[in-house]
Write an enzyme that holds these catalytic residues in place. Structure first.
Site, PDB file in Angstrom:
ATOM      1  N   GLU A  55      28.924 -21.266 120.935  1.00 29.55           N
ATOM      2  CA  GLU A  55      27.869 -20.624 120.240  1.00 29.55           C
ATOM      3  C   GLU A  55      26.926 -20.192 121.163  1.00 29.55           C
ATOM      4  O   GLU A  55      26.566 -20.556 122.198  1.00 29.55           O
ATOM      5  CB  GLU A  55      27.337 -21.757 119.387  1.00 29.55           C
ATOM      6  CG  GLU A  55      26.218 -21.597 118.401  1.00 29.55           C
ATOM      7  CD  GLU A  55      26.585 -20.525 117.468  1.00 29.55           C
ATOM      8  OE1 GLU A  55      25.960 -19.414 117.616  1.00 29.55           O
ATOM      9  OE2 GLU A  55      27.357 -20.475 116.725  1.00 29.55           O
ATOM     10  N   ASP A  92      29.222 -16.416 125.468  1.00 31.82           N
ATOM     11  CA  ASP A  92      29.976 -15.330 124.932  1.00 31.82           C
ATOM     12  C   ASP A  92      31.279 -15.804 124.837  1.00 31.82           C
ATOM     13  O   ASP A  92      31.962 -16.302 125.895  1.00 31.82           O
ATOM     14  CB  ASP A  92      30.063 -13.939 125.510  1.00 31.82           C
ATOM     15  CG  ASP A  92      30.870 -12.992 124.678  1.00 31.82           C
ATOM     16  OD1 ASP A  92      30.301 -12.633 123.787  1.00 31.82           O
ATOM     17  OD2 ASP A  92      31.730 -12.762 125.297  1.00 31.82           O
ATOM     18  N   ASP A 119      30.014 -13.373 111.375  1.00 33.16           N
ATOM     19  CA  ASP A 119      29.401 -12.464 110.703  1.00 33.16           C
ATOM     20  C   ASP A 119      30.342 -11.253 110.436  1.00 33.16           C
ATOM     21  O   ASP A 119      31.014 -10.653 111.160  1.00 33.16           O
ATOM     22  CB  ASP A 119      28.435 -11.779 111.944  1.00 33.16           C
ATOM     23  CG  ASP A 119      27.376 -10.763 111.272  1.00 33.16           C
ATOM     24  OD1 ASP A 119      27.446 -10.186 110.358  1.00 33.16           O
ATOM     25  OD2 ASP A 119      26.156 -10.796 111.752  1.00 33.16           O
ATOM     26  N   LYS A 168      28.200  -3.552 106.962  1.00 32.90           N
ATOM     27  CA  LYS A 168      28.116  -2.079 106.865  1.00 32.90           C
ATOM     28  C   LYS A 168      28.859  -1.368 107.761  1.00 32.90           C
ATOM     29  O   LYS A 168      29.398  -1.693 108.806  1.00 32.90           O
ATOM     30  CB  LYS A 168      26.643  -1.650 107.404  1.00 32.90           C
ATOM     31  CG  LYS A 168      25.542  -2.190 106.561  1.00 32.90           C
ATOM     32  CD  LYS A 168      24.080  -1.638 107.118  1.00 32.90           C
ATOM     33  CE  LYS A 168      22.870  -2.306 106.144  1.00 32.90           C
ATOM     34  NZ  LYS A 168      21.702  -1.766 106.851  1.00 32.90           N
ATOM     35  N   ASP A 220      34.174 -15.694 103.662  1.00 29.40           N
ATOM     36  CA  ASP A 220      33.888 -15.643 102.420  1.00 29.40           C
ATOM     37  C   ASP A 220      33.318 -14.049 101.791  1.00 29.40           C
ATOM     38  O   ASP A 220      32.790 -13.942 100.808  1.00 29.40           O
ATOM     39  CB  ASP A 220      32.599 -16.527 101.793  1.00 29.40           C
ATOM     40  CG  ASP A 220      31.342 -16.438 102.640  1.00 29.40           C
ATOM     41  OD1 ASP A 220      31.393 -15.506 103.597  1.00 29.40           O
ATOM     42  OD2 ASP A 220      30.056 -16.996 102.684  1.00 29.40           O
ATOM     43  N   THR A 231      31.591 -26.598 103.809  1.00 32.66           N
ATOM     44  CA  THR A 231      30.219 -26.512 104.122  1.00 32.66           C
ATOM     45  C   THR A 231      29.521 -26.526 102.791  1.00 32.66           C
ATOM     46  O   THR A 231      30.141 -26.143 101.658  1.00 32.66           O
ATOM     47  CB  THR A 231      29.844 -25.204 104.906  1.00 32.66           C
ATOM     48  OG1 THR A 231      30.036 -24.056 103.812  1.00 32.66           O
ATOM     49  CG2 THR A 231      30.857 -25.003 106.070  1.00 32.66           C
ATOM     50  N   PHE A 254      27.284 -24.535 101.981  1.00 31.17           N
ATOM     51  CA  PHE A 254      27.104 -22.978 101.368  1.00 31.17           C
ATOM     52  C   PHE A 254      28.433 -22.650 100.641  1.00 31.17           C
ATOM     53  O   PHE A 254      28.519 -22.036  99.732  1.00 31.17           O
ATOM     54  CB  PHE A 254      26.939 -22.030 102.735  1.00 31.17           C
ATOM     55  CG  PHE A 254      25.610 -22.407 103.136  1.00 31.17           C
ATOM     56  CD1 PHE A 254      24.390 -21.715 102.837  1.00 31.17           C
ATOM     57  CD2 PHE A 254      25.782 -22.771 104.557  1.00 31.17           C
ATOM     58  CE1 PHE A 254      23.132 -22.118 103.491  1.00 31.17           C
ATOM     59  CE2 PHE A 254      24.494 -23.270 105.079  1.00 31.17           C
ATOM     60  CZ  PHE A 254      23.200 -22.804 104.583  1.00 31.17           C
ATOM     61  N   GLU A 255      29.623 -23.214 101.269  1.00 32.49           N
ATOM     62  CA  GLU A 255      30.791 -22.847 100.566  1.00 32.49           C
ATOM     63  C   GLU A 255      30.771 -23.741  99.017  1.00 32.49           C
ATOM     64  O   GLU A 255      31.489 -23.080  98.021  1.00 32.49           O
ATOM     65  CB  GLU A 255      32.052 -23.480 101.250  1.00 32.49           C
ATOM     66  CG  GLU A 255      33.452 -22.923 101.082  1.00 32.49           C
ATOM     67  CD  GLU A 255      34.570 -23.329 102.138  1.00 32.49           C
ATOM     68  OE1 GLU A 255      35.796 -23.226 101.958  1.00 32.49           O
ATOM     69  OE2 GLU A 255      34.048 -23.756 103.081  1.00 32.49           O
TER      70      GLU A 255
END
Length: 236
Positions: free
Chosen positions: A90, A117, A140, A144, A176, A213, A215-216
Site C-alpha cells: 500500500e 509501488d 481504482d 473516465k 464493484d 467490507t 462498503f460491500e
C-alpha cells in the site's frame, strides 16, 4: 486528536501510475505505529529480493495483496488464516499505519507490509513462483475513458503477477465497477498462462476467505454488484 503527518512511500519513477499519492490525516496511534511496529512488520523496497522463509521464520503458503486500503480486510484474513503468510502493499501512510498498529495489538506473526509501488515490489522483491495467491480487491477503476490507461489491471502487469505465482497459484481480482469487471475479464482472458477457475468469460462467487467490507455490505443492500475473478496460473 489527529494531525497532519506524512511518510513518503518508497518508489521509483514510472511513466504512468495506477494511483495518486494523496495527502491525508494520520492519527496519533497510526503515527506511533510507525515508530513501534514498523521494525516488526515493515519491509523495504531497497532491501531487494526477499526470502519468505527467513522473514516469516517458517515455510508456509504466501499470499500477496496489492492496495489493501485501511487494512481491515487483510488483517482479518491474517487472523483467520494462520496457516498462510501475508504480504500487503500500500502507498498511503494512514492505511499502513492503521494495519501495522492493529496487527501489533493482535500479536500477528504472519503479516508483513511494503509501503511502495506494487510494480517495483513485484519486480525487485518477490521471488519467481513464490506466491500461492495474489489479491487485488477494488482497485481504482479510473472510470473516465481518458484515465483508463492508469488502471493497474493491464496485460503487462498481469504477466508480471503470473511470473510470481507458483503452478496452480490463484490470481484473485474483485471490483464493484461493472465496466472495470469486463475490462479485467478481457485482460485476464488474453493474458498468457492463466485459466479461468469458473469457465471462460465467467465470473466467480466470492470465496469464503475474502471478507465482506462494510462498503460491500452497503452496496448489497442498495442492489449494487460485485464481481470476483479467480484465475489459476498454469505452469510457466
Amino acid at each position: 486528536m489527529s494531525q497532519s503527518f506524512e511518510i513518503k512511500p518508497e518508489y521509483k519513477q514510472k511513466a504512468i501510475r495506477s494511483y495518486v499519492i494523496r495527502g491525508g490525516r494520520i492519527t496519533e496511534a497510526q503515527k506511533k505505529a510507525f515508530d513501534s511496529a514498523w521494525a516488526t512488520y515493515g519491509l523495504s523496497l531497497f532491501d531487494g529480493l526477499i526470502d519468505p522463509q527467513r522473514i516469516f521464520g517458517r515455510k508456509a503458503p504466501l499470499v500477496l495483496e496489492v492496495g489493501f486500503g485501511m487494512g481491515d480486510s487483510l488483517l482479518e484474513m491474517a487472523e483467520t488464516q494462520p496457516e498462510n503468510d501475508f504480504i500487503g502493499i500500500e502507498v498511503h501512510p494512514p492505511g499502513v499505519g492503521r494495519l501495522i498498529n492493529n496487527a501489533s495489538k493482535a500479536g500477528l506473526t504472519n503479516l508483513k507490509v511494503f509501503m511502495a509501488d506494487a510494480v517495483d515490489v513485484l519486480e525487485d522483491c518477490i521471488p519467481q513462483h513464490s506466491l500461492s495467491r495474489f489479491q487485488l480487491y477494488f482497485p481504482d477503476p479510473w472510470h473516465k475513458k481518458k484515465h483508463n490507461k492508469r488502471r493497474i489491471v493491464q496485460q503487462p502487469f498481469m504477466q508480471l503477477v503470473h511470473s510470481k505465482l507458483e503452478k496452480n497459484g490463484i490470481c484473485h481480482l474483485a471490483t464493484d465497477w461493472e465496466h472495470y469487471a469486463d475490462h479485467m475479464m478481457e485482460v485476464m482472458t488474453l493474458s498468457e498462462g492463466y485459466c479461468n477457475q469458473a469457465a471462460e468469460y465467467c465470473f466467480s462467487s466470492r470465496p469464503d476467505y475474502r471478507p465482506l467490507t462494510k462498503f460491500e455490505r452497503r452496496g448489497h443492500r442498495l442492489g449494487h454488484g460485485v464481481w470476483d475473478l479467480l484465475f489459476v496460473a498454469k505452469a510457466a
